[in-house]
Design a protein around this motif. Sequence first.
Motif, short mmCIF file in Angstrom:
data_model
loop_
_atom_site.label_atom_id
_atom_site.label_comp_id
_atom_site.label_asym_id
_atom_site.label_seq_id
_atom_site.Cartn_x
_atom_site.Cartn_y
_atom_site.Cartn_z
N TYR A 1 0.83 -1.21 0.00
CA TYR A 1 0.00 0.00 0.00
C TYR A 1 0.86 1.25 0.00
O TYR A 1 0.53 2.27 -0.65
N ALA A 2 2.01 1.18 0.71
CA ALA A 2 2.91 2.34 0.74
C ALA A 2 3.49 2.61 -0.65
O ALA A 2 3.64 3.78 -1.05
N LEU A 3 3.81 1.55 -1.40
CA LEU A 3 4.35 1.74 -2.75
C LEU A 3 3.29 2.24 -3.72
O LEU A 3 3.59 2.98 -4.66
N ALA A 4 2.04 1.80 -3.53
CA ALA A 4 0.97 2.18 -4.44
C ALA A 4 0.21 3.42 -3.99
O ALA A 4 -0.73 3.85 -4.67
N ARG A 5 0.61 4.01 -2.87
CA ARG A 5 -0.15 5.13 -2.30
C ARG A 5 -0.28 6.30 -3.27
O ARG A 5 -1.35 6.96 -3.33
N ALA A 6 0.73 6.60 -4.06
CA ALA A 6 0.66 7.74 -4.97
C ALA A 6 -0.42 7.57 -6.02
O ALA A 6 -0.97 8.57 -6.52
N ALA A 7 -0.76 6.33 -6.37
CA ALA A 7 -1.77 6.09 -7.39
C ALA A 7 -3.17 5.92 -6.80
O ALA A 7 -4.15 5.87 -7.56
N ILE A 8 -3.30 5.84 -5.48
CA ILE A 8 -4.59 5.62 -4.83
C ILE A 8 -5.25 6.98 -4.57
O ILE A 8 -4.75 7.77 -3.76
#
Length: 268
Positions: free
Chosen positions: A8-15
């Motif tokens: 989730y931390a890696l994908a946070r920018a796209a969420i």
Amino acid sequence: MAGLEPLYALARAAISRPQDALVCGVHWELVRHGYRCLGTGDQPGPDERKSELLPAGWEANKEVYTLRYKSTDDARELLLKAIMVEDSMILNVMDRGSQKVADVTLAVADYIDPEHLDDFHKVYKNTEELRMRITSGILAPLGAPTEKTKKEPESKKDLQQDDDPLRIPPRQPAGTRAPSWPSPVNPFAVGGEDLDPFGGRSGGMIVDPLRSGFRQPGIDPSSGIPGRLPPGAVPPGARFDPFSPLGVGRPGPDPDHLPPPGYDDMFM
């Protein structure tokens, strides 16, 4: 859901929307069950490889998310489509090999808190129920990835004789002989000896313990005749003619205790 936090931390920018966070949770549940993501879209792209991470551009279409997965043993390939219908998300998954299809409908608000998209520890709720819905609605109908079968031995010589569970071990120790049992009496010869006055047939109805087939103790000359010679009077192995009737001291009944056949026949 261990491992989801770094993802989730890696994908946070796209969420940017609650459904993005829900797709991220669904993706990680597939990873936990032995699948890896190949990429987005219905068709494979160049230089694809299996990864636990979400591919670039996975969140481009907020209404229909399309992701492809492959099991770690390369036995299954899944096509996932997450379709938004109002406030619910319909997960439609197809196994491209067997053409099996499974789907489940999730209410986004039941599992995602839209007010805490920036805080992983608050964004997800009812995680155990989410896992159960994905497992029972998608993974179970399609079947989980199977482990690779163990390598078979190259030849039968690799199998040791002691490892064969169907091998019957020998019943007797090596070097021993099986006891010799007398053959069973012919069932149709029962009573035949009673009809033969010379005793040349077998199968009499009158039991003679001396002819029953069981080993009877013999006469040992070296032990002496009871009441006549002391034990040891005759050397072992010496020839000896007993000077008394054989019936004396003989175990069992006297062979002459039965009358001869037809003794009451006046013409005998």
